[in-house]
Design a protein around this motif. Structure first.
Motif, PDB file in Angstrom:
ATOM      1  N   THR A 265     -15.643  -0.057  42.698  1.00  0.00           N
ATOM      2  CA  THR A 265     -16.380  -1.112  42.011  1.00  0.00           C
ATOM      3  C   THR A 265     -17.854  -0.739  42.021  1.00  0.00           C
ATOM      4  O   THR A 265     -18.293   0.096  42.805  1.00  0.00           O
ATOM      5  N   TYR A 283     -10.025   7.758  31.211  1.00  0.00           N
ATOM      6  CA  TYR A 283      -9.885   6.386  30.723  1.00  0.00           C
ATOM      7  C   TYR A 283      -9.004   6.348  29.474  1.00  0.00           C
ATOM      8  O   TYR A 283      -8.069   5.546  29.373  1.00  0.00           O
ATOM      9  N   THR A 311      -9.884  -3.020  24.536  1.00  0.00           N
ATOM     10  CA  THR A 311     -10.526  -3.913  25.515  1.00  0.00           C
ATOM     11  C   THR A 311     -10.056  -3.678  26.949  1.00  0.00           C
ATOM     12  O   THR A 311     -10.457  -4.410  27.852  1.00  0.00           O
ATOM     13  N   THR A 313      -9.938  -2.520  30.648  1.00  0.00           N
ATOM     14  CA  THR A 313     -10.987  -2.154  31.595  1.00  0.00           C
ATOM     15  C   THR A 313     -10.680  -0.789  32.196  1.00  0.00           C
ATOM     16  O   THR A 313      -9.553  -0.280  32.098  1.00  0.00           O
ATOM     17  N   ARG A 314     -11.676  -0.208  32.848  1.00  0.00           N
ATOM     18  CA  ARG A 314     -11.441   1.085  33.504  1.00  0.00           C
ATOM     19  C   ARG A 314     -10.414   0.914  34.625  1.00  0.00           C
ATOM     20  O   ARG A 314      -9.616   1.815  34.885  1.00  0.00           O
ATOM     21  N   GLU A 315     -10.412  -0.241  35.288  1.00  0.00           N
ATOM     22  CA  GLU A 315      -9.446  -0.484  36.363  1.00  0.00           C
ATOM     23  C   GLU A 315      -8.025  -0.483  35.814  1.00  0.00           C
ATOM     24  O   GLU A 315      -7.111   0.105  36.407  1.00  0.00           O
ATOM     25  N   GLN A 316      -7.803  -1.140  34.679  1.00  0.00           N
ATOM     26  CA  GLN A 316      -6.471  -1.185  34.071  1.00  0.00           C
ATOM     27  C   GLN A 316      -6.025   0.217  33.643  1.00  0.00           C
ATOM     28  O   GLN A 316      -4.869   0.596  33.848  1.00  0.00           O
ATOM     29  N   ARG A 348     -16.980   3.704  28.880  1.00  0.00           N
ATOM     30  CA  ARG A 348     -15.987   2.856  29.541  1.00  0.00           C
ATOM     31  C   ARG A 348     -15.971   3.012  31.050  1.00  0.00           C
ATOM     32  O   ARG A 348     -15.445   2.157  31.742  1.00  0.00           O
ATOM     33  N   GLY A 406     -16.050  -2.974  30.349  1.00  0.00           N
ATOM     34  CA  GLY A 406     -14.877  -2.967  31.221  1.00  0.00           C
ATOM     35  C   GLY A 406     -15.227  -2.935  32.679  1.00  0.00           C
ATOM     36  O   GLY A 406     -16.331  -2.685  33.101  1.00  0.00           O
TER      37      GLY A 406
END
Length: 406
Positions: A265, A283, A311, A313-316, A348, A406
């Motif tokens: 994070t 990504y 749309t 996010t980088r986490e997804q 991203r 993101g």
């Protein structure tokens, strides 16, 4: 594409005496330009640890430059120069080819090709650790420029022979021959995986002390591998930049690195444009996996622009990559990218970038223009006015882009 930037917008005047032909005696004694929210400040690279926010993650490219320039001589006396580009057989994976103790085939740039016939074999005697080895190079095709290498005794790796016989492939704009000192200095202190023909030069400024100070601040260090290809020096020859053929480069991500990136994070700071291109490519691969679990890990040069409204996010996205690696029990994920980042690209992953100062009208200037929201000219004019040293052995910068998605 609409509103595609034109090449003439990204020229600037680079005086010859601003190009650093040799490295400084101390890696971290270089200047460091800090750019954030339109403001420019000046530091030394050794100040980097105190400039990094506490919630940062640094991502490094641990590729190692190989002495890719090799010289052979025919019985007639004609000199043949080979520049290793990428392996063809028995594996296209650079690391596997370098570790091979059997014959390998590579695509090469060949100097004095007109004097070398297809099927003709050249030979060098190499002295390595008290032993003599015969390294043979046979031209398979003048059209494809594929060269088959074999050696005996076959008890050492191709990497060991290249290390012993090859020459450091300095960038052409340095306009000088490699010296013994370049073997050490044209290499980052954290380089690990053999395969690049050009250094990820943003990392050349780091010392063990700098890295330790960053760790002591609690900032995690992550590593990926992108083997920098010779195409990084290929000039753009088209006014419409999208016509430029981007070079395909091989990337490797460990399962450990992907897992840690999933949990990251705050600020993700790419150490060099190669790290940034790798992370942004990762990504887009994750986005592909979210719609196709069997998608190939290859990012075409303009692919991100077609998906610009995505749309996720980088986490997804990173989670999708991690799930693939867990599902397939993959420890090292190998992919390739041609990603072309220029103004109009929506970042991203990375909102921090450590990088050197690049050539006029190059793909890297376009990347910097995109990342700094077209404020690159202000930065470069300031650097030239303050007598910064440019290009591979030059000074450094820490740039921020707060418009991360993101």
């Amino acid at each position: 594409m609409e509103n595609t930037p034109q090449l003439n917008e990204y020229h600037y005047e680079l005086p010859e005496d601003s190009i650093a032909k040799f490295p400084l005696e101390k890696r971290d004694a270089s200047k460091l330009l800090h750019f954030e929210n339109g403001a420019v400040e000046h530091f030394k690279f050794s100040d980097l640890p105190k400039l990094l926010p506490q919630n940062s993650h640094l991502v490094f490219n641990d590729t190692r430059v190989i002495p890719a320039r090799m010289h052979f001589r025919k019985a007639t006396g004609a000199a043949i120069e080979l520049f290793l580009l990428n392996p063809v057989a028995p594996s296209t994976l650079i690391q596997q080819s370098m570790q091979s103790q059997g014959p390998v085939t590579w695509k090469c740039m060949i100097g004095n090709l007109k004097r070398w016939k297809a099927g003709e074999e050249l030979e060098n005697e190499i002295h390595l650790e008290g032993e003599n080895y015969r390294l043979r190079a046979r031209l398979l095709s003048r059209e494809t420029k594929e060269v088959a290498f074999s050696w005996d005794p076959a008890e050492v790796s191709f990497a060991a022979l290249v290390e012993a016989a090859g020459e450091v492939p300095l960038p052409p704009y340095l306009n000088r021959k490699a010296e013994e000192a370049d073997k050490l200095r044209y290499q980052t202190v954290y380089s690990k995986i053999n395969g690049a023909v050009a250094a990820p030069t943003a990392g050349l400024h780091f010392t063990e002390q700098t890295l330790e100070e960053i760790r002591e601040k609690g900032i995690p260090l992550h590593y990926l591998t992108l083997h920098v290809g010779a195409g990084t020096f290929l000039p753009i020859k088209h006014d419409t930049i999208t016509e430029h053929p981007m070079h395909r480069e091989q990337m490797v991500f460990s399962k450990e690195a992907v897992s840690k990136l999933c949990q990251a994070t705050g600020n993700i700071v790419a150490v060099g444009t190669t790290s940034m291109r790798s992370l942004e490519s990762l990504y887009w691969y994750g986005v592909k996996l979210l719609s196709n679990p069997n998608a190939e890990f290859f990012v075409e040069k303009l692919e991100p622009y077609a998906g610009s409204k995505t749309t996720f996010t980088r986490e997804q996205s990173f989670e999708a990559v991690k799930n693939l690696m867990e599902r397939t029990d993959t420890q090292y994920l190998v992919g390739a990218t041609e990603i072309f980042i220029f103004p109009g690209y929506r970042f991203r992953v990375c909102n921090g970038l450590i990088t050197n100062f690049h050539q006029p009208a190059s793909t890297l200037i376009l990347l910097i223009a995109a990342f700094t929201n077209q404020q690159w000219r202000k930065i470069y004019e300031e650097a030239l006015a303050k007598r910064y040293r440019f290009l591979s052995y030059g000074d450094s910068s820490l740039l921020w882009n707060q418009k991360i998605i993101g």
